[in-house]
Design a protein around this motif. Structure first.
Motif, PDB file in Angstrom:
ATOM      1  N   GLY A  19       0.785  -1.229   0.000  1.00 49.90           N
ATOM      2  CA  GLY A  19       0.000   0.000   0.000  1.00 49.90           C
ATOM      3  C   GLY A  19       0.814   1.273   0.000  1.00 49.90           C
ATOM      4  N   GLY A  20       2.151   1.184  -0.050  1.00 53.17           N
ATOM      5  CA  GLY A  20       2.974   2.391  -0.062  1.00 53.17           C
ATOM      6  C   GLY A  20       2.964   3.069  -1.425  1.00 53.17           C
ATOM      7  N   LEU A  21       3.268   4.336  -1.417  1.00 53.71           N
ATOM      8  CA  LEU A  21       3.376   5.106  -2.658  1.00 53.71           C
ATOM      9  C   LEU A  21       4.847   5.214  -3.030  1.00 53.71           C
ATOM     10  CD1 LEU A  21       1.892   6.881  -4.789  1.00 53.71           C
ATOM     11  CD2 LEU A  21       2.391   8.844  -3.310  1.00 53.71           C
ATOM     12  N   GLU A  22       5.162   5.004  -4.304  1.00 52.80           N
ATOM     13  CA  GLU A  22       6.546   5.043  -4.753  1.00 52.80           C
ATOM     14  C   GLU A  22       6.912   6.439  -5.243  1.00 52.80           C
ATOM     15  OE1 GLU A  22       7.205   1.973  -7.634  1.00 52.80           O
ATOM     16  OE2 GLU A  22       7.400   0.422  -6.089  1.00 52.80           O
ATOM     17  N   MET A  23       7.890   7.050  -4.579  1.00 49.40           N
ATOM     18  CA  MET A  23       8.438   8.346  -4.969  1.00 49.40           C
ATOM     19  C   MET A  23       9.912   8.163  -5.315  1.00 49.40           C
ATOM     20  SD  MET A  23       5.835  10.449  -4.595  1.00 49.40           S
ATOM     21  CE  MET A  23       6.529  12.095  -4.477  1.00 49.40           C
TER      22      MET A  23
ATOM     23  N   MET B  65      -6.396  11.396  -1.909  1.00 44.86           N
ATOM     24  CA  MET B  65      -7.537  11.793  -2.736  1.00 44.86           C
ATOM     25  C   MET B  65      -8.459  10.612  -2.988  1.00 44.86           C
ATOM     26  SD  MET B  65      -5.783  12.110  -6.529  1.00 44.86           S
ATOM     27  CE  MET B  65      -7.386  12.294  -7.296  1.00 44.86           C
ATOM     28  N   ARG B  66      -9.747  10.903  -3.125  1.00 41.84           N
ATOM     29  CA  ARG B  66     -10.771   9.924  -3.504  1.00 41.84           C
ATOM     30  C   ARG B  66     -10.691   8.652  -2.649  1.00 41.84           C
ATOM     31  NH1 ARG B  66     -13.319  11.294  -8.214  1.00 41.84           N
ATOM     32  NH2 ARG B  66     -14.058   9.155  -8.478  1.00 41.84           N
ATOM     33  N   GLY B  67     -10.638   8.865  -1.343  1.00 49.19           N
ATOM     34  CA  GLY B  67     -10.683   7.734  -0.426  1.00 49.19           C
ATOM     35  C   GLY B  67      -9.370   7.062  -0.147  1.00 49.19           C
ATOM     36  N   GLN B  68      -8.287   7.491  -0.820  1.00 46.11           N
ATOM     37  CA  GLN B  68      -6.975   6.913  -0.580  1.00 46.11           C
ATOM     38  C   GLN B  68      -6.424   7.424   0.755  1.00 46.11           C
ATOM     39  OE1 GLN B  68      -5.287   4.618  -2.613  1.00 46.11           O
ATOM     40  NE2 GLN B  68      -7.339   4.527  -3.531  1.00 46.11           N
ATOM     41  N   PRO B  69      -5.550   6.655   1.412  1.00 50.05           N
ATOM     42  CA  PRO B  69      -5.013   7.105   2.695  1.00 50.05           C
ATOM     43  C   PRO B  69      -4.034   8.258   2.510  1.00 50.05           C
ATOM     44  CG  PRO B  69      -3.917   5.093   2.005  1.00 50.05           C
ATOM     45  CD  PRO B  69      -5.044   5.309   1.034  1.00 50.05           C
ATOM     46  N   ARG B  70      -3.977   9.136   3.497  1.00 50.33           N
ATOM     47  CA  ARG B  70      -2.977  10.195   3.499  1.00 50.33           C
ATOM     48  C   ARG B  70      -1.614   9.576   3.786  1.00 50.33           C
ATOM     49  NH1 ARG B  70      -2.648  15.731   4.020  1.00 50.33           N
ATOM     50  NH2 ARG B  70      -0.834  16.525   5.162  1.00 50.33           N
ATOM     51  N   ARG B  71      -0.617  10.000   3.019  1.00 54.70           N
ATOM     52  CA  ARG B  71       0.718   9.437   3.167  1.00 54.70           C
ATOM     53  C   ARG B  71       1.526  10.212   4.206  1.00 54.70           C
ATOM     54  NH1 ARG B  71      -0.172   4.648   0.524  1.00 54.70           N
ATOM     55  NH2 ARG B  71      -1.520   5.113  -1.266  1.00 54.70           N
ATOM     56  N   ASP B  72       2.665   9.633   4.565  1.00 57.22           N
ATOM     57  CA  ASP B  72       3.497  10.235   5.598  1.00 57.22           C
ATOM     58  C   ASP B  72       4.339  11.354   4.982  1.00 57.22           C
ATOM     59  OD1 ASP B  72       4.925  10.829   7.856  1.00 57.22           O
ATOM     60  OD2 ASP B  72       5.128   8.728   8.469  1.00 57.22           O
ATOM     61  N   ILE B  73       3.679  12.491   4.738  1.00 60.78           N
ATOM     62  CA  ILE B  73       4.337  13.631   4.097  1.00 60.78           C
ATOM     63  C   ILE B  73       5.468  14.158   4.971  1.00 60.78           C
ATOM     64  CG2 ILE B  73       3.993  15.988   3.276  1.00 60.78           C
ATOM     65  CD1 ILE B  73       1.128  15.181   2.536  1.00 60.78           C
ATOM     66  N   ALA B  74       5.240  14.189   6.278  1.00 66.03           N
ATOM     67  CA  ALA B  74       6.275  14.702   7.183  1.00 66.03           C
ATOM     68  C   ALA B  74       7.545  13.860   7.086  1.00 66.03           C
ATOM     69  CB  ALA B  74       5.750  14.728   8.613  1.00 66.03           C
ATOM     70  N   ALA B  75       7.376  12.523   7.050  1.00 70.54           N
ATOM     71  CA  ALA B  75       8.549  11.647   6.954  1.00 70.54           C
ATOM     72  C   ALA B  75       9.275  11.852   5.631  1.00 70.54           C
ATOM     73  CB  ALA B  75       8.125  10.189   7.099  1.00 70.54           C
TER      74      ALA B  75
ATOM     75  N   GLY C 242       4.850   5.365   3.270  1.00 66.69           N
ATOM     76  CA  GLY C 242       3.713   4.677   3.860  1.00 66.69           C
ATOM     77  C   GLY C 242       2.599   5.624   4.250  1.00 66.69           C
ATOM     78  N   ARG C 243       1.624   5.060   4.889  1.00 65.84           N
ATOM     79  CA  ARG C 243       0.552   5.885   5.427  1.00 65.84           C
ATOM     80  C   ARG C 243       1.106   6.777   6.531  1.00 65.84           C
ATOM     81  NH1 ARG C 243      -4.980   2.286   5.704  1.00 65.84           N
ATOM     82  NH2 ARG C 243      -4.796   1.291   3.658  1.00 65.84           N
ATOM     83  N   GLU C 244       0.327   7.780   6.886  1.00 67.66           N
ATOM     84  CA  GLU C 244       0.763   8.724   7.912  1.00 67.66           C
ATOM     85  C   GLU C 244       1.223   7.964   9.149  1.00 67.66           C
ATOM     86  OE1 GLU C 244      -0.719  13.274   8.675  1.00 67.66           O
ATOM     87  OE2 GLU C 244      -2.218  11.696   8.514  1.00 67.66           O
ATOM     88  N   GLY C 245       2.472   8.225   9.562  1.00 65.10           N
ATOM     89  CA  GLY C 245       3.036   7.569  10.729  1.00 65.10           C
ATOM     90  C   GLY C 245       3.875   6.347  10.411  1.00 65.10           C
ATOM     91  N   GLN C 246       3.822   5.846   9.151  1.00 65.67           N
ATOM     92  CA  GLN C 246       4.584   4.655   8.780  1.00 65.67           C
ATOM     93  C   GLN C 246       5.986   4.970   8.258  1.00 65.67           C
ATOM     94  OE1 GLN C 246       1.894   2.617   5.986  1.00 65.67           O
ATOM     95  NE2 GLN C 246       1.505   1.066   7.555  1.00 65.67           N
TER      96      GLN C 246
END
Length: 718
Positions: free
Chosen positions: A585-589, A646-656, A686-690
């Protein structure tokens, strides 16, 4: 070569013309005529020609040594070989500046490189500064002085607050001739091949001149990145806008620019990133260059979030303007009650009195309506600028309209921007030009200029001008040999040693060792081929993900070896890297570093994985990057909504992810002169906090083996 005190070049006490001639068609003849007939120069003028005693009715001197005084400036209009010899003598005698028209100094890879080397030695040994070679010279219009051979000098003498620095002469003269629509240019320096003085030096000089309010730079290439950065930063800190048009965005353009000026062009994307960070207003064409500069010369927006009013006498034109403003992300002002009342009382009931204003043909009967209603719009407290598009030339009617615009503009607290949309340029157009209200030629161009004006005002108010690029305080970087490549395992070890979170991993030399490592890490795991010549592991079938058991891992081992040997039969496989699998479920950057030949080491972030090559959605910055800048980098990305959820997707760990960008920046600063490139792709978010951390890493640079040695893998270490 860092002295920007160019006052004795721009306004010398005395000048000598080497190669002065009576031939009105020659370079030397034109230079003499521009100086003696069309300039208002009050200093001493010495004409030098060893073959003539009289030139242009004045005494001619045989050489520089015979002059009664040492001039501040020599203007050189003789062939390259003679020019070099003469300038060597000038430098020894103490001449401070030279304008060198002559070509033949190795530009475009041609002959004459040895002449260029001799000129550089003159600069280094004597301190004399050289403008050129291969340039049309310098025009100090505010003092009406022309050290140029251009036959157009006599016609391009409208003084004003715009300073102009260009490398090319033809496009520079094109900008000068915007004087015909009312633009006033105080100083133009065309730097040619930039053997010594560069556009950056004139940016620095003009930033400190009270008679210059905005600086225009037309760049084919930037030879010295730090010099340009210092000049742009100096102008920004003083509050002097720099508007730049940089050629060379395509391969064709880069090749043309290099052949013309022998300059490096650098990466267009990186140049643009550096411009934004230093507050340089980058534009896309010559018209926009002038439109934006002239608007900025009239002052900055009077609000933090400026709002625009549109005023015209055509409903279709009003709609066209409103549409362009909306598409540009600019906000239309909402008029106050007093403004609406004045509009309602003076315009017919069928007129549009909300913003945009359409006066309709009512003004044909009573032109004074414009005076009363336009000033009301200008004085509305929400309005920062009024756009006045004129769709057609109605002869006397348009002339009367223009007189109203000029009158109201003189009383207005905000700029009025006239847009002349018709190909018929009647007396009204000429009136606007003569009044210092240069008409912009289309609504689209006007809105572009307004957008740049707003963005620059916001940049200044946000206090970003104090940023100091690390490149300006770093030791000089000299490439002595080719960089080497550090593979994934060693790169990750180095990054972990620097405090960057990295997944646990070890290298296995056999299937049994791989299973042992996986049992310690815990399934699922990832298996990746390790080989000195294998950088793009996925391309050769060298990666297997989500291995959930010993059996899966053993099968993956065999498949990876078979795939790699099939694709690269001569490549040696050093082992298989076993790594803990990132949660699903992680986003690839991606986060990367790249060394631009002009601007130095640049940090990049963007959408990662395989999508980076498809979408090219990236943001760039000079070093160092702090948390605020890291956050701004992410917000620039088109994919940013994927991070916010967006559109129901989880907020990612932007701070991390921001913290990771800062750590990579710190790592790059610490090893500034060791790094050529670094590619962290993908970076798992990951999701916020991951958290957020790299799943792959490649580092390219110098001295990497020695740096990696203390971090070499030991059995059982992860």
């Amino acid at each position: 070569m860092g002295d920007q005190n160019l006052s004795r070049l721009v306004s010398p006490r005395s000048v000598a013309v080497l190669g002065a001639s009576d031939n009105p068609q020659s370079i030397g003849g034109r230079a003499v005529r521009n100086l003696l007939e069309f300039s208002a120069y009050a200093g001493g003028v010495y004409l030098v020609n060893p073959a003539r005693e009289i030139v242009a009715g004045r005494r001619s001197w045989p050489d520089i040594e015979s002059l009664p005084e040492i001039p501040d400036l020599v203007v050189v209009a003789v062939p390259a070989a003679a020019a070099v010899a003469a300038l060597e003598r000038c430098g020894q005698l103490g001449v401070r500046f030279a304008v060198l028209f002559t070509s033949g100094f190795g530009e475009g890879g041609g002959e004459g490189r040895e002449y260029a080397d001799r000129l550089l030695k003159i600069v280094e040994s004597t301190g004399m500064r050289i403008l050129g070679p291969n340039c049309p010279g310098l025009c100090n219009i505010n003092q009406r002085i022309g050290f140029t051979f251009s036959p157009s000098f006599r016609n391009d003498l409208s003084a004003g607050p715009v300073g102009l620095a260009t490398q090319g002469g033809g496009l520079g003269r094109n900008i000068m001739q915007s004087m015909d629509r009312g633009v006033g240019i105080g100083l133009w320096a065309s730097t040619g091949n930039e053997l010594d003085l560069q556009v950056a030096d004139f940016i620095h000089y003009m930033a400190g001149k009270e008679d210059i309010r905005v600086i225009v730079a037309l760049l084919e290439g930037i030879k010295d990145g730090p010099r340009f950065m210092r000049a742009a930063r100096y102008a920004a800190r003083i509050g002097k806008p720099v508007v730049a048009f940089k050629l060379g965005h395509s391969d064709y353009g880069r090749r043309a620019a290099q052949s013309h000026t022998a300059s490096l062009t650098g990466s267009a994307d990186i140049n643009s990133a550096v411009f934004r960070q230093l507050g340089v207003v980058e534009v896309d064409d010559i018209d926009e260059l002038i439109d934006t500069a002239w608007l900025l010369s009239r002052g900055l927006p009077n609000q933090m979030k400026p709002k625009i009013a549109v005023y015209c006498s055509s409903g279709g034109t009003a709609a066209l303007a409103a549409d362009a403003i909306g598409l540009a992300g600019i906000e239309l002002a909402q008029f106050s009650a007093p403004t609406s009342e004045i509009l309602g009382c003076n315009l017919p009931a069928y007129a549009a009195i909300a913003n945009p204003v359409d006066t309709t043909t009512a003004v044909l009967k009573d032109m004074s309506i414009i005076d009363r209603t336009l000033i009301a719009v200008c004085n509305d407290p929400e309005v920062s600028l009024v756009l006045y598009p004129m769709a057609l030339d109605y002869g006397d009617v348009t002339e009367a309209t223009v007189r109203s615009i000029i009158k109201v503009n003189s009383e207005s607290r905000v700029p009025i921007i006239p847009v002349w949309m018709s190909d018929r340029q009647g007396p009204g157009y000429q009136l606007l030009a003569a009044s210092g209200l240069p008409p912009i030629r289309s609504i689209g161009k006007a809105v572009k200029a307004i957008k740049r004006w707003i963005d620059y005002g916001s940049w200044q108010k946000e206090g970003k001008r104090e940023f100091m690029p690390k490149m300006l305080s770093a030791p000089e970087f000299v490439i002595e040999d080719a960089p080497s490549v550090m593979g994934e395992f060693q790169a990750k070890r180095w990054l972990r040693h620097s405090g960057i979170e990295i997944p646990r991993c070890e290298i296995a030399a056999s299937p049994e060792a791989a299973i042992s490592i996986a049992s310690k890490l815990g399934y699922p795991v990832v298996a990746k081929v390790v080989g000195e010549d294998i950088l793009h592991k996925s391309d050769v079938g060298g990666v297997r993900l989500g291995l959930a058991s010993d059996c899966d891992l053993e099968n993956a081992w065999n498949e990876i070896h078979a795939n790699v040997q099939s694709s690269l039969p001569e490549t040696h496989i050093d082992g298989i890297l076993i790594e803990a699998m990132a949660p699903s479920g992680g986003l690839e950057m991606l986060i990367g570093l790249s060394r631009d030949p002009v601007m130095g080491l640049i940090i990049t972030c963007g959408l990662g994985g395989v999508y980076v090559e498809v979408f090219k959605d990236v943001s760039r910055r000079m070093l160092p990057v702090d948390y605020e800048q890291a956050s701004a980098m992410l917000k620039e990305l088109r994919c940013y909504p994927l991070l916010t959820g967006m559109r129901g997707q989880p907020r990612r760990d932007i701070a991390a992810l921001c913290h990771l960008l800062v750590k990579v920046s710190d790592f790059a600063v610490e090893h500034l002169n060791s790094l050529s490139e670094m590619d962290l792709n993908p970076v798992w978010v990951g999701r916020e906090g991951q958290g957020a951390y790299p799943l792959d890493a490649v580092i390219v640079g110098w001295g990497l083996d020695a740096r990696a040695a203390p971090l070499a893998c030991r059995d059982g270490e992860n």
